[in-house]
Design a protein around this motif. Structure first.
Motif, PDB file in Angstrom:
ATOM      1  N   GLN A   1       0.808  -1.221   0.000  1.00 30.51           N
ATOM      2  CA  GLN A   1       0.000   0.000   0.000  1.00 30.51           C
ATOM      3  C   GLN A   1       0.846   1.278   0.000  1.00 30.51           C
TER       4      GLN A   1
ATOM      5  N   THR B   1       0.963  -3.637   6.769  1.00 29.05           N
ATOM      6  CA  THR B   1       0.531  -4.194   5.494  1.00 29.05           C
ATOM      7  C   THR B   1       1.103  -5.597   5.313  1.00 29.05           C
TER       8      THR B   1
ATOM      9  N   GLY C   1      -7.326  -7.233  -1.517  1.00 22.81           N
ATOM     10  CA  GLY C   1      -6.949  -6.104  -2.349  1.00 22.81           C
ATOM     11  C   GLY C   1      -6.737  -6.517  -3.782  1.00 22.81           C
TER      12      GLY C   1
ATOM     13  N   THR D   1      -7.351  -0.302  -0.590  1.00 25.30           N
ATOM     14  CA  THR D   1      -6.873  -1.664  -0.848  1.00 25.30           C
ATOM     15  C   THR D   1      -6.721  -1.957  -2.339  1.00 25.30           C
TER      16      THR D   1
END
Length: 324
Positions: free
Chosen positions: A123, A145, A258, A279
């Protein structure tokens, strides 16, 4: 590259790179196909019999009706590796050869896939927005993450691009498995017989399959459910390979962790439901979008065109369906 006018034997269909458009106009006197309507009908009636070759792209393609309106058409020359917008069944029936530009964009598309994968799991672009919005001093550290190295990655489509993606991810210590229509001989990666089984066994599913009717909707709702709420999806192939409605639903309702998407159904339209999701990483179909790669694609497009006009053969023809 030709420097001789071909007496309008070449037709441009749809927009292309400005430099390629200039070359087609200057060196080949190539007209641009008018938009549908009376102007196109008049053009085809007057100049259609002159046209021997079309230069187009995966964005536009050539349908059966246009091929049938050009009685002396011999080749559709595609700028890009994807040619799913061209009716290859009609081309085979009418004896029209089709070319694309393989290999020259493999590295850049593979780089894009790996970049998307890293960004989606870590991310980074969402973190960048977090900093720019002034949230770091107010809300504290960005949430944790997902690690990229040593993940289990499944690739749908282990062709040139899929293989290049696998090679890159292998350097990250990732465990690679794949699904193809057929097992790849001597591949060092694990073959899985169906997309559903592949999705069930991996952390990240990368789509690198060719577009077209044969792969339309291949990544179905069932595949996405098998990937699950801890799984990620990366698509650098064609939007049509995925059931886009099912994908949007899974992402909005957190049934996928995601996605990184460079391609969409109905480009340049993108589902607005995805815009607010950190996401999801969204790219405007830039997989091959570097100066070096686009120049190589242009060169190969013109080599295909010159070879066809000179000899009737193409440098990089694509296999057409067998007539029955």
């Amino acid at each position: 590259m030709s420097t001789q006018t071909q007496d309008s034997a070449v037709l441009q269909v749809g927009p292309l790179m400005p430099s390629l458009m200039r070359t087609l106009a200057d060196d080949y006197a190539a007209p641009v196909l008018p938009d549908p309507g009376p102007a196109r009908e008049a053009f085809l009636a007057e100049r259609g019999p002159q046209i021997k070759a079309i230069v187009t792209s995966g964005r536009s393609g050539v349908d059966a009706a246009l091929m049938e309106a050009l009685p002396n058409l011999g080749a559709v020359i595609n700028f890009g590796v994807g040619y799913d917008t061209t009716d290859v069944d009609a081309a085979a029936r009418l004896g029209v050869a089709v070319s694309n530009t393989p290999d020259v964009l493999t590295d850049c598309v593979a780089d894009t896939a790996v970049g998307l994968l890293i960004d989606t799991l870590r991310q980074f672009t969402a973190s960048d927005r977090y900093v720019r919005a002034g949230r770091w001093p107010v809300d504290g550290m960005y949430p944790l993450t997902r690690q990229v190295s040593n993940t289990r990655v499944g690739i749908i489509g282990l062709g040139r691009i899929g293989g290049a993606i696998a090679k890159r991810l292998n350097a990250f210590g990732c465990t690679i498995s794949y699904h193809n229509r057929h097992e790849v001989p001597d591949s060092p990666y694990t073959y899985v017989v169906s997309p559903v089984e592949l999705a069930r066994e991996v952390d990240v599913l990368v789509i690198a399959a060719a577009g077209g009717d044969g792969t339309r909707g291949l990544v179905s709702r069932e595949v996405l459910d098998a990937l699950g709420p801890e799984g990620y999806l990366i698509n650098v192939a064609r939007g049509s390979v995925i059931d886009q409605d099912a994908l949007v639903d899974a992402l909005v309702n957190r049934r996928l962790a995601g996605a990184g998407l460079d391609v969409f159904v109905g480009e340049p339209a993108v589902p607005e439901e995805l815009f607010g999701l950190d996401t999801v990483v969204l790219l405007p179909h830039v997989g091959s979008g570097t100066v070096q790669t686009r120049a190589a694609m242009e060169d190969l497009t013109l080599r295909n065109l010159d070879a066809f006009l000179r000899t009737g053969e193409l440098v990089t023809p694509v296999p057409l369906p067998t007539l029955r």
